[in-house]
Motif scaffolding. Structure first.
Motif, PDB file in Angstrom:
ATOM      1  N   THR A  63       0.776  -1.226   0.077  1.00 14.65           N
ATOM      2  CA  THR A  63       0.165  -0.173  -0.088  1.00 14.65           C
ATOM      3  C   THR A  63       0.877   1.226   0.168  1.00 14.65           C
ATOM      4  O   THR A  63       0.632   2.301  -0.853  1.00 14.65           O
TER       5      THR A  63
ATOM      6  N   GLN B 135      -3.431   4.202   8.519  1.00 16.31           N
ATOM      7  CA  GLN B 135      -4.638   5.606   8.960  1.00 16.31           C
ATOM      8  C   GLN B 135      -4.025   7.025   8.769  1.00 16.31           C
ATOM      9  O   GLN B 135      -4.199   8.010   8.325  1.00 16.31           O
TER      10      GLN B 135
ATOM     11  N   SER C  97      -2.994   7.744   5.355  1.00 21.80           N
ATOM     12  CA  SER C  97      -4.106   8.381   4.588  1.00 21.80           C
ATOM     13  C   SER C  97      -4.556   9.734   4.910  1.00 21.80           C
ATOM     14  O   SER C  97      -4.892  10.582   4.064  1.00 21.80           O
TER      15      SER C  97
ATOM     16  N   ARG D 171      -1.808  12.175   3.234  1.00 18.58           N
ATOM     17  CA  ARG D 171      -2.144  12.095   1.836  1.00 18.58           C
ATOM     18  C   ARG D 171      -3.254  12.820   1.443  1.00 18.58           C
ATOM     19  O   ARG D 171      -3.133  13.831   0.473  1.00 18.58           O
ATOM     20  N   ASP D 172      -4.363  12.706   2.262  1.00 17.32           N
ATOM     21  CA  ASP D 172      -5.422  13.507   1.885  1.00 17.32           C
ATOM     22  C   ASP D 172      -5.316  15.078   2.152  1.00 17.32           C
ATOM     23  O   ASP D 172      -5.785  15.915   1.400  1.00 17.32           O
TER      24      ASP D 172
END
Length: 87
Positions: A24, A61, A64, A67-68
């Motif tokens: 991932t 998490q 994520s 990256r967001d």
């Protein structure tokens, strides 16, 4: 694995969990990180002397979230100041 009284470490991460994390992230994790995850897949909140060790899921998490934030433009107004003291 032997754990002392009041130990806050989770059970070890499986090879499959570590492989999924690497896939991932798109990177091979350093040996020290995989060794740590194979010993304890994170810790309880604040349960480590210097904070909390993230599990494979916890790492995903956090990645994520960052990256967001990057793709949403939240940091677009910041200037990179690499190599400049006091800047």
């Amino acid at each position: 694995m032997v754990r002392g009284p009041g130990c806050c470490a989770s059970d070890p991460a499986s090879g499959e969990q570590i492989a999924a994390l690497e896939a991932t992230l798109g990177v091979e994790l350093p040996e020290a990180v995989t060794t740590s995850l194979r010993r304890h897949n994170g810790s309880t909140d604040g349960g480590w002397p210097t904070g909390t060790l993230l599990s494979c899921d916890g790492i995903l998490q956090e990645v994520s979230v960052w990256r967001d934030l990057l793709t949403s433009g939240d940091f677009d107004d910041l200037k990179l100041r690499c190599g400049r003291r006091g800047a």
